[in-house]
Design an enzyme around this catalytic site. Structure first.
Site, PDB file in Angstrom:
ATOM      1  N   THR A  98     107.962  58.640  19.409  1.00 18.54           N
ATOM      2  CA  THR A  98     108.798  59.703  20.001  1.00 18.54           C
ATOM      3  C   THR A  98     109.795  60.210  18.981  1.00 18.54           C
ATOM      4  O   THR A  98     110.344  59.419  18.199  1.00 18.54           O
ATOM      5  CB  THR A  98     109.605  59.139  21.184  1.00 18.54           C
ATOM      6  OG1 THR A  98     108.689  58.615  22.116  1.00 18.54           O
ATOM      7  CG2 THR A  98     110.459  60.189  21.841  1.00 18.54           C
ATOM      8  N   THR A  99     109.988  61.534  18.987  1.00 17.00           N
ATOM      9  CA  THR A  99     111.096  62.097  18.209  1.00 17.00           C
ATOM     10  C   THR A  99     111.848  63.034  19.124  1.00 17.00           C
ATOM     11  O   THR A  99     111.258  63.959  19.690  1.00 17.00           O
ATOM     12  CB  THR A  99     110.580  62.897  17.005  1.00 17.00           C
ATOM     13  OG1 THR A  99     109.604  62.146  16.322  1.00 17.00           O
ATOM     14  CG2 THR A  99     111.716  63.236  16.067  1.00 17.00           C
TER      15      THR A  99
ATOM     16  N   GLY B  65     110.521  58.351  15.567  1.00 18.06           N
ATOM     17  CA  GLY B  65     110.312  59.323  14.487  1.00 18.06           C
ATOM     18  C   GLY B  65     111.584  59.796  13.835  1.00 18.06           C
ATOM     19  O   GLY B  65     111.543  60.398  12.764  1.00 18.06           O
TER      20      GLY B  65
END
Lengths: 216, 204
Positions: A1-2, A131
């Site tokens: 995940t970012t 991320g």
């Protein structure tokens, strides 16, 4: 995940990728990690999907009741603190990294980051998710004070596309939510446009970087 | 898990008088992508290729050790090796290390130059051979790859159709895997020529 959020004069830009993975299997490649808590206050979710969905649902309920009692738009700070209370008091059982971004008539655009332990920090911009580690340098070099809404959107798209390129747990599409007093707009950057985002307005940013290097 | 530390996937398919072998190009360290041009398919003869997904260090080492054994074979026998025999060489190399194995699960694809017969097979990390008639897969997204191949493959595909089929199977399989992707390379091996193509994919 970012996930990422940036404040500008008059609002905020929230951004996220769209990959949910269980181990190495990509369970959902078009998930929506940016959820509305109230009309002008949205949250980016990272960590355990179940935990963040539950927390967001609780806060949405509390804020709904609160703003009805108040008869006014809720403050972003209030929403962030409600979230923080839940995360801190259940810190042993939750794995949730949240970024609250929104606009209220009292303090304008605001970004609050709530990492794992339940700290609350107001920041000009915030990063989160696995991320985010890959783009701290990029974000630090490209961020400037006083960016416009368009500049913030390009900044967010560029940063997230770089994180997606390097992080195995980030990918899919880039979702952007821009919140201003005039309203909320959602965008989705797909496929090859994600690669383009890495090159967008490169000259503009490059020039800005050179300027900052000259200024020292 | 050791086999998913670097990530990667290889697929091979049989067609009409041709075979195709394809792999992704990622090299990672758990979630971090380090390279997008890592070679996993190696040429072992003019019409014989081996794909080595798994632990990257063993990919390189096994490729080198296989090349050595192949060279010795060709010097002694004074002829090119057949794919079936080469598969046995691979299996032998891996079983020698039965209790401390190489962490690769090779995929072999080639055409027997004498008969023109296409040949594909894969082995597990300790050298058990599997020689099906249709396709073979190996790597971190085998479940996804099996599903794609089962759905898309049909017998007697021409080289260009085989290229399309294997590319779609590979790309859509690794789009559902966090540890594979970042580009694809496809080799189509026919009786008289080999065509190598890189496929433009999502880089996430």
């Amino acid at each position: 995940t970012t996930i990422m959020a940036v404040q500008f004069d008059g609002g905020v830009v929230l951004g996220a990728d769209s990959r949910t993975s269980t181990g190495s299997y990509v369970a959902n490649r078009v998930s929506d990690k940016i959820v509305p808590i109230h009309d002008f206050i949205w949250t980016c979710r990272s960590g355990s999907a179940a935990d963040t969905q539950a927390v967001a649902d609780y806060v949405k309920y509390y804020v709904d009741a609160h703003s009805m009692e108040l008869g006014r738009l809720p403050r972003v700070r209030t929403v962030a603190n409600l979230m923080r209370k839940i995360c801190y008091n259940n810190k042993d059982n939750l794995m949730a990294g949240l970024i609250v971004g929104g606009w209220d008539p009292y303090e304008g655009g605001q970004v609050y980051e709530i990492p794992l332990g339940g700290t609350i920090m107001r920041q000009k911009f915030a990063l989160g998710g696995s991320g985010s580690s890959y783009i701290y340098g990029l974000v630090d070099s490209y961020y400037r004070e006083g960016m416009t809404r368009e500049e913030c959107e390009i900044f967010v798209k560029k940063s997230i596309s770089h994180a997606m390129a390097r992080d195995g747990s980030s990918g899919g599409v880039i979702r952007i939510t821009t919140i201003q007093s005039t309203g909320v707009q959602r965008q989705c950057i797909l496929g090859s446009d994600v690669c383009m985002a890495m090159r967008w307005n490169h000259d503009y940013f490059y020039h800005g970087l050179n300027q900052r290097l000259k200024d020292g | 898990s050791i086999m998913s530390y670097n990530g990667g996937v290889v697929i091979a398919m049989k067609g009409k008088g041709c075979v195709a072998i394809a792999a992704d190009r990622r090299l990672g360290v758990r979630g971090h992508t380090v390279a997008m041009d890592f070679q996993k398919i190696f040429e072992m003869g003019p019409h014989l290729y081996v794909g080595l997904p798994g632990l990257a260090t063993d990919t390189i080492t096994v490729a080198q050790r296989l090349k050595f054994r192949l060279n010795m074979y060709e010097l002694r026998e004074n002829r090119r090796i057949t794919p079936k025999t080469f598969a046995s060489v691979v299996a032998n190399l891996l079983y020698e290390r039965r209790f401390g194995p190489y962490f690769v699960e090779p995929v072999i694809a080639g055409i027997d130059t004498k008969t023109g017969e296409p040949y594909i097979c894969n082995t597990d990390l300790i050298g058990c051979l599997n020689e099906p008639d249709d396709f073979v897969v190996s790597g971190t997204c085998v479940e996804q790859a099996f599903g794609m191949c089962e759905a898309l493959w049909e017998p007697d595909l021409e080289p260009l159709d085989l290229f399309e089929t294997i590319s779609q199977a590979l790309v859509n399989a690794f789009d559902r895997d966090a540890m594979s992707g970042w580009g694809a390379v496809v080799h189509v091996i026919e009786k008289d020529k080999v065509t190598v193509r890189t496929v433009k994919t999502r880089m996430d």
